[in-house]
Write a protein that holds these residues in place. Structure first.
Motif, PDB file in Angstrom:
ATOM      1  N   GLU A 122     -88.935 -54.015  33.805  1.00  0.00           N
ATOM      2  CA  GLU A 122     -87.602 -53.525  34.156  1.00  0.00           C
ATOM      3  C   GLU A 122     -87.282 -53.712  35.633  1.00  0.00           C
ATOM      4  OE1 GLU A 122     -86.956 -49.545  32.926  1.00  0.00           O
ATOM      5  OE2 GLU A 122     -87.146 -49.981  30.780  1.00  0.00           O
ATOM      6  N   HIS A 137     -85.034 -58.303  37.729  1.00  0.00           N
ATOM      7  CA  HIS A 137     -83.670 -58.447  37.211  1.00  0.00           C
ATOM      8  C   HIS A 137     -83.261 -59.904  36.998  1.00  0.00           C
ATOM      9  CE1 HIS A 137     -83.817 -54.603  39.534  1.00  0.00           C
ATOM     10  NE2 HIS A 137     -83.413 -54.177  38.364  1.00  0.00           N
ATOM     11  N   ALA A 173     -80.410 -62.094  29.703  1.00  0.00           N
ATOM     12  CA  ALA A 173     -79.856 -61.116  30.652  1.00  0.00           C
ATOM     13  C   ALA A 173     -80.451 -61.285  32.049  1.00  0.00           C
ATOM     14  CB  ALA A 173     -80.111 -59.696  30.155  1.00  0.00           C
ATOM     15  N   LYS A 174     -81.572 -62.027  32.144  1.00  0.00           N
ATOM     16  CA  LYS A 174     -82.221 -62.269  33.436  1.00  0.00           C
ATOM     17  C   LYS A 174     -82.132 -63.734  33.860  1.00  0.00           C
ATOM     18  CE  LYS A 174     -85.537 -58.472  32.841  1.00  0.00           C
ATOM     19  NZ  LYS A 174     -86.940 -58.011  33.060  1.00  0.00           N
ATOM     20  N   ALA A 228     -76.921 -59.368  37.745  1.00  0.00           N
ATOM     21  CA  ALA A 228     -77.902 -59.025  36.717  1.00  0.00           C
ATOM     22  C   ALA A 228     -78.447 -57.622  36.932  1.00  0.00           C
ATOM     23  CB  ALA A 228     -79.041 -60.044  36.723  1.00  0.00           C
ATOM     24  N   GLU A 233     -75.773 -55.042  35.926  1.00  0.00           N
ATOM     25  CA  GLU A 233     -75.552 -54.909  34.490  1.00  0.00           C
ATOM     26  C   GLU A 233     -76.755 -54.269  33.790  1.00  0.00           C
ATOM     27  OE1 GLU A 233     -74.351 -58.697  32.964  1.00  0.00           O
ATOM     28  OE2 GLU A 233     -72.383 -58.596  33.938  1.00  0.00           O
ATOM     29  N   GLN A 234     -77.959 -54.572  34.265  1.00  0.00           N
ATOM     30  CA  GLN A 234     -79.148 -54.019  33.614  1.00  0.00           C
ATOM     31  C   GLN A 234     -79.354 -52.539  33.919  1.00  0.00           C
ATOM     32  OE1 GLN A 234     -82.576 -56.644  34.468  1.00  0.00           O
ATOM     33  NE2 GLN A 234     -81.139 -58.362  34.398  1.00  0.00           N
ATOM     34  N   THR A 235     -78.883 -52.077  35.057  1.00  0.00           N
ATOM     35  CA  THR A 235     -79.107 -50.700  35.465  1.00  0.00           C
ATOM     36  C   THR A 235     -77.878 -49.814  35.287  1.00  0.00           C
ATOM     37  OG1 THR A 235     -78.483 -51.173  37.771  1.00  0.00           O
ATOM     38  CG2 THR A 235     -80.820 -51.413  37.164  1.00  0.00           C
TER      39      THR A 235
END
Length: 297
Positions: free
Chosen positions: A88, A91, A115-116, A285, A288-290
């Motif tokens: 995690e 990113h 996503a990465k 990235a 959006e991931q966090t």
């Protein structure tokens, strides 16, 4: 007078905005992290990776450098990518081209979590781009789009010729410039090594993007008066100087400058923006991931 488009200045503006984004993420306890994976022995590739790592550090993005012996089994690369996908704290992931012959290119692009995938090479991200729903825009095409916008070039309805059909520049750029919305709505012709009478196409274009990887392929005689020229090429030619070479593009700069209203130089044009947009994608990235919103530049 021809406008020589300053890629370094445009990149500096993007990087300043990225630093603000990094501060916003940091205030929420998030440090964006880019992992680069290198599996070849080419000095040029090692230099590119080092430059990307340095760019990250300068704007506050954590940089992780993964090196794999070029003779190692292909699974060693894919295991490393799978580990980065699962973490995690990572990113963005970038696998530096080229990889050894025993490592299938198609499998490399599919291995990175979409996503990465800050290069935007994964088939899912390519499909989203073509569908006008991009997650990430590929770095060089996005940099070109931003350079044209900064130079005040109106692409709406413009006749654009892109020379070169690579998956890294030519194909995605053609889709982006023809797409709907800002920086798009152009009429795009994609030319390549099998195109008959290339000059007939470039002479009618309002904008010419040279991305064929052929030294000084396009000269002033192949351009219309007042056109805009974007030179993506970076080629070495022998020179009696300290380095023993100089860098030139896919365009004969001096003759093209006599015709063009605006032109990008080599070096100092597209290259700095490519690197800046990698930082942009990495921060996007991480956001959006966090779930931490940032104001992307």
């Amino acid at each position: 007078m021809t406008n020589v488009i300053d890629g370094n200045a445009a990149a500096a503006d993007v990087r300043a905005g990225i630093e603000d984004c990094v501060e916003t993420l940091g205030a929420a306890g998030v440090t964006p992290r880019l992992a680069t994976v290198l599996m070849n022995d080419q000095q040029a590739s090692a230099t590119y990776v080092s430059m990307k790592q340095q760019d990250c550090e300068e704007v506050g993005i954590a940089a992780e450098d993964v090196r794999i012996d070029s003779d190692a089994p292909a699974e060693e690369l894919f295991d490393a990518v799978a580990d980065l996908n699962a973490r995690e704290s990572v990113h963005g992931i970038l696998v530096q081209d080229p990889t050894p012959e025993h490592v299938p290119d198609e499998r490399v692009t599919s291995a990175v979590d979409p996503a990465k995938d800050v290069d935007a090479f994964h088939p899912e991200n390519v499909g989203r781009l073509v569908a006008d729903r991009p997650r990430f825009r590929p770095c060089t095409p996005h940099g070109i789009q931003r350079l044209l916008a900064n130079a005040g070039v109106d692409l709406d309805g413009a006749d654009v010729v892109v020379v070169g059909r690579s998956k890294i520049v030519g194909k995605p750029l053609a889709n982006m410039l023809a797409g709907r919305g800002d920086g798009g709505n152009a009429t795009v012709t994609l030319c390549h090594s099998h195109t008959d009478d290339l000059a007939a196409h470039t002479r009618r274009a309002d904008v010419v993007v040279a991305a064929a990887g052929v030294t000084e392929l396009i000269d002033g005689s192949m351009l219309s008066e007042g056109c805009v020229v974007v030179d993506v090429g970076i080629n070495r030619v022998d020179e009696t100087n300290e380095k023993g070479y100089r860098l030139v593009g896919d365009v004969d700069f001096e003759s093209a400058k006599q015709k063009a209203s605006a032109i990008t130089p080599v070096p100092g044009g597209v290259g700095p923006m490519t690197r800046a947009m990698l930082l942009y994608n990495t921060v996007k990235a991480a956001s959006e991931q966090t779930g931490v919103d940032v104001d992307l530049p």
